[in-house]
Design a protein around this motif. Structure first.
Motif, mmCIF file in Angstrom:
data_model
loop_
_atom_site.group_PDB
_atom_site.id
_atom_site.type_symbol
_atom_site.label_atom_id
_atom_site.label_comp_id
_atom_site.label_asym_id
_atom_site.label_seq_id
_atom_site.Cartn_x
_atom_site.Cartn_y
_atom_site.Cartn_z
ATOM 1 N N VAL A 92 7.320 -0.622 7.231
ATOM 2 C CA VAL A 92 6.701 0.619 6.779
ATOM 3 C C VAL A 92 7.812 1.558 6.349
ATOM 4 C CG1 VAL A 92 5.321 2.610 7.437
ATOM 5 C CG2 VAL A 92 4.732 0.357 8.325
ATOM 6 N N GLU A 93 7.763 2.017 5.116
ATOM 7 C CA GLU A 93 8.760 2.948 4.614
ATOM 8 C C GLU A 93 8.169 4.356 4.599
ATOM 9 O OE1 GLU A 93 10.114 1.726 0.796
ATOM 10 O OE2 GLU A 93 10.125 -0.403 1.326
ATOM 11 N N VAL A 94 8.959 5.325 5.007
ATOM 12 C CA VAL A 94 8.534 6.721 4.956
ATOM 13 C C VAL A 94 9.560 7.484 4.141
ATOM 14 C CG1 VAL A 94 7.933 8.788 6.258
ATOM 15 C CG2 VAL A 94 7.442 6.524 7.210
ATOM 16 N N CYS A 146 0.850 -1.196 0.000
ATOM 17 C CA CYS A 146 0.000 0.000 0.000
ATOM 18 C C CYS A 146 0.881 1.240 0.000
ATOM 19 C CB CYS A 146 -0.887 0.037 1.249
ATOM 20 S SG CYS A 146 -1.777 -1.487 1.550
ATOM 21 N N GLU A 147 0.420 2.269 -0.682
ATOM 22 C CA GLU A 147 1.152 3.531 -0.709
ATOM 23 C C GLU A 147 0.193 4.705 -0.519
ATOM 24 O OE1 GLU A 147 3.364 3.976 -4.253
ATOM 25 O OE2 GLU A 147 4.882 2.493 -3.748
ATOM 26 N N TRP A 148 0.651 5.685 0.219
ATOM 27 C CA TRP A 148 -0.090 6.930 0.398
ATOM 28 C C TRP A 148 0.865 8.076 0.131
ATOM 29 C CZ3 TRP A 148 -0.124 2.811 3.681
ATOM 30 C CH2 TRP A 148 -1.340 2.180 3.929
ATOM 31 N N GLU A 149 0.475 9.014 -0.695
ATOM 32 C CA GLU A 149 1.287 10.208 -0.924
ATOM 33 C C GLU A 149 0.563 11.400 -0.299
ATOM 34 O OE1 GLU A 149 2.972 13.096 -4.453
ATOM 35 O OE2 GLU A 149 2.428 11.021 -4.916
ATOM 36 N N ILE A 150 1.206 12.051 0.636
ATOM 37 C CA ILE A 150 0.608 13.185 1.327
ATOM 38 C C ILE A 150 1.099 14.461 0.661
ATOM 39 C CG2 ILE A 150 0.330 14.340 3.549
ATOM 40 C CD1 ILE A 150 1.149 11.654 4.851
ATOM 41 N N GLN A 151 0.199 15.232 0.088
ATOM 42 C CA GLN A 151 0.537 16.483 -0.590
ATOM 43 C C GLN A 151 -0.116 17.629 0.171
ATOM 44 O OE1 GLN A 151 -0.693 16.218 -4.648
ATOM 45 N NE2 GLN A 151 0.655 14.491 -5.134
ATOM 46 N N THR A 152 0.698 18.480 0.776
ATOM 47 C CA THR A 152 0.163 19.606 1.533
ATOM 48 C C THR A 152 0.833 20.892 1.082
ATOM 49 O OG1 THR A 152 1.800 19.512 3.298
ATOM 50 C CG2 THR A 152 -0.142 18.103 3.523
ATOM 51 N N THR A 153 0.242 22.008 1.450
ATOM 52 C CA THR A 153 0.804 23.308 1.089
ATOM 53 C C THR A 153 1.599 23.913 2.237
ATOM 54 O OG1 THR A 153 -1.270 24.343 1.764
ATOM 55 C CG2 THR A 153 -1.041 23.771 -0.567
ATOM 56 N N SER A 154 1.874 23.149 3.263
ATOM 57 C CA SER A 154 2.642 23.648 4.403
ATOM 58 C C SER A 154 3.415 22.486 5.011
ATOM 59 C CB SER A 154 1.711 24.282 5.443
ATOM 60 O OG SER A 154 0.781 23.330 5.896
ATOM 61 N N ALA A 155 4.238 22.785 6.013
ATOM 62 C CA ALA A 155 4.990 21.734 6.693
ATOM 63 C C ALA A 155 4.042 20.654 7.197
ATOM 64 C CB ALA A 155 5.790 22.331 7.837
ATOM 65 N N VAL A 156 4.468 19.413 7.128
ATOM 66 C CA VAL A 156 3.605 18.299 7.510
ATOM 67 C C VAL A 156 4.333 17.437 8.529
ATOM 68 C CG1 VAL A 156 4.432 16.839 5.620
ATOM 69 C CG2 VAL A 156 2.217 16.354 6.655
ATOM 70 N N GLU A 157 3.573 16.846 9.441
ATOM 71 C CA GLU A 157 4.144 15.982 10.464
ATOM 72 C C GLU A 157 3.363 14.684 10.502
ATOM 73 O OE1 GLU A 157 6.081 17.180 14.506
ATOM 74 O OE2 GLU A 157 3.935 16.968 14.850
ATOM 75 N N LEU A 158 4.084 13.569 10.543
ATOM 76 C CA LEU A 158 3.482 12.247 10.597
ATOM 77 C C LEU A 158 3.709 11.665 11.983
ATOM 78 C CD1 LEU A 158 2.147 9.926 8.927
ATOM 79 C CD2 LEU A 158 4.456 9.073 8.533
ATOM 80 N N GLU A 175 13.011 10.478 -1.330
ATOM 81 C CA GLU A 175 14.164 9.883 -0.682
ATOM 82 C C GLU A 175 13.762 9.337 0.678
ATOM 83 O OE1 GLU A 175 17.593 12.302 -0.642
ATOM 84 O OE2 GLU A 175 17.348 13.018 -2.681
ATOM 85 N N PRO A 176 14.431 8.250 1.105
ATOM 86 C CA PRO A 176 14.078 7.657 2.400
ATOM 87 C C PRO A 176 14.262 8.638 3.537
ATOM 88 C CG PRO A 176 15.495 6.199 1.125
ATOM 89 C CD PRO A 176 15.501 7.532 0.434
ATOM 90 N N LEU A 177 13.433 8.468 4.557
ATOM 91 C CA LEU A 177 13.535 9.290 5.757
ATOM 92 C C LEU A 177 14.856 9.021 6.470
ATOM 93 C CD1 LEU A 177 11.689 11.187 7.538
ATOM 94 C CD2 LEU A 177 11.343 9.172 8.945
ATOM 95 N N PRO A 178 15.507 10.036 7.042
ATOM 96 C CA PRO A 178 16.730 9.800 7.820
ATOM 97 C C PRO A 178 16.497 8.733 8.876
ATOM 98 C CG PRO A 178 16.376 12.143 7.524
ATOM 99 C CD PRO A 178 15.159 11.454 6.968
ATOM 100 N N GLY A 179 17.435 7.776 8.939
ATOM 101 C CA GLY A 179 17.280 6.673 9.880
ATOM 102 C C GLY A 179 16.844 5.394 9.210
#
Length: 438
Positions: free
Chosen positions: A26-28, A1-13, A51-55
């Motif tokens: 789970v890849e971020v 499964c894949e989800w692409e989050i597109q926002t117009t401001s900084a986003v936090e997961l 690109e993969p999340l740091p870590g």
């Protein structure tokens, strides 16, 4: 499964729970754009790869920068919305839908709120009872004064802490401001049987000049009385005790009308009131909706909650007209237990991704994207209905299972997937095996 989050401001997961078994993962990935590629916050990827999340990789990720939030158009600021007016679109709050035995935390909204209860075709529970009203603590009124007239839109009435006093006489006139009705819900009740009494009376005005006992009044003993509603908007509670034997007394919550499930969406405009699906255990195949429209910010509090986990659900949505709102439990305040709560541990992981100001994104190589939708859309409700049909077919599948009981262990069956696999296995058997008698 894949989800692409597109926002117009900084986003936090933020992860509310996490429990996988290796190598399930789970890849971020986060977007890093090339300078000069423009911004177009919220647009699809066009030039630079995810690109993969740091870590999650041995290579360091480029440093991200924060993109200032966009300026909302006139009339779409965070405080708008026209409280009390009808809402045209809703969005689910965090953690909705709710199901099981855990009482949800209070849910707040600056505008209208939509509450929906859906039950399936089997197994019923006691359901839920919720109180809506202003975003403030419930005022509590005890026996400090012998006579009180209460105009708060909601509150708690009790004899105080510990056992009540002997030779007492106290009364509370309930007159919630602007309410078309007033309802009392008892949470605790224990009086000396046949000697100490609580009178519940319907009144025509705030002074209760012409009180009339409701059915069952006066109440005495340890039995918890049912909810009582006065359609005049006025009610009196009167506690009378004798010279001996004291008991813990009573505690009750009052507010406006008590609204139960109807054939159509119920629109609630009182400043405060109660919501429940029905008295006692709810029915199968219920689909109830309440839309709360008030002129001030509101909060939904749950007094009780018990539904069939995973099957009978309560959805809560807030108005999405105009600006995006942080409705319900604020993200910054949520701390969830780990996937193994029996160990008494808690975990909280925060991953913050700030958008490169010049970032654009590229979808190359990605095979599928899933659009995030409210939890109970028409599609998800169709899935819910399909599950009901699957469970209705279990009786016929049981016969197929018996045919394989000698050769295929069934003691470790978990979930509907193995049932389906088993049915397919039997369907593939030679015809004479299918007809073999146990």
């Amino acid at each position: 499964c894949e989800w692409e989050i597109q926002t117009t401001s900084a986003v936090e997961l933020r992860f509310m729970s996490f429990y996988t078994a290796a190598p399930d993962s789970v890849e971020v990935d986060i977007c890093f754009g090339s300078p000069g590629n423009g911004g177009g916050g919220g647009a699809g990827l066009t030039t630079s790869e995810l690109e993969p999340l740091p870590g999650t990789t041995t290579e360091a990720a480029p440093e991200a920068t924060t993109t200032p939030p966009p300026t909302p158009p006139p009339g779409e600021g965070g405080g708008g919305g026209g409280g009390g007016a009808a809402c045209t679109s809703f969005e689910p709050v965090l953690l909705s839908p709710f199901s099981g035995n855990d009482i949800p935390s209070p849910i707040s909204s600056d505008d209208s709120m939509l509450v929906r209860f859906v039950s399936d075709g089997s197994i019923v529970r006691d359901g839920f009872l919720a109180l809506y009203g202003p975003q403030q603590d419930l005022p509590e009124y005890t026996t400090v004064d012998s006579e009180q007239t209460l105009s708060s839109v909601f509150g708690v009435v009790s004899d105080g802490t510990g056992d009540y006093l002997n030779n007492g006489l106290w009364w509370w006139n309930l007159a919630p401001e602007g309410a078309s009705a007033v309802t009392i819900i008892f949470e605790e009740f224990n009086l000396e049987t046949d000697y100490d009494f609580l009178y519940v009376q319907r009144c025509d005005d705030r002074e209760c000049s012409n009180p009339e006992d409701v059915d069952g009044s006066p109440f005495s003993g340890p039995a918890l009385p049912d909810a009582v509603t006065s359609d005049t908007g006025f009610m009196r509670l009167k506690l009378e005790t004798d010279y001996s034997v004291r008991k813990p007394g009573f505690r009750a919550v009052f507010a406006g009308a008590l609204s139960e499930c109807g054939q159509e969406r119920l629109v609630l405009t009182d400043g405060a009131g109660f919501i429940r699906e029905m008295d006692g255990q709810y029915d199968n195949l219920m689909n109830c909706e309440w839309e709360i429209q008030t002129a001030t910010p509101i909060e939904l509090r749950f007094l009780s909650f018990r539904t069939e986990a995973g099957w009978d659900v309560l959805e809560v949505e807030t108005c999405a007209d105009g600006a995006v709102r942080r409705s319900g439990q604020e993200l910054g305040e949520v701390v969830q237990k780990s996937a193994q709560p029996s160990k008494g541990e808690t975990s909280s992981k925060t991953i913050k991704v700030e958008k490169d100001k010049g970032a654009k994104k590229q979808l190359g190589g990605r095979s599928k994207r899933l659009k995030l939708e409210p939890t109970m859309t028409s599609e998800s409700r169709a899935v819910h209905d399909k599950r009901d049909d699957d469970r209705a077919r279990k009786e016929t599948e049981t016969e197929k299972e018996k045919l394989l009981s000698r050769s295929l262990p069934l003691t470790q069956r978990q979930g509907a997937s193995k049932h389906r696999a088993l049915a397919s296995h039997v369907d593939a058997m030679p015809h004479h095996h299918k007809n073999t008698k146990a």
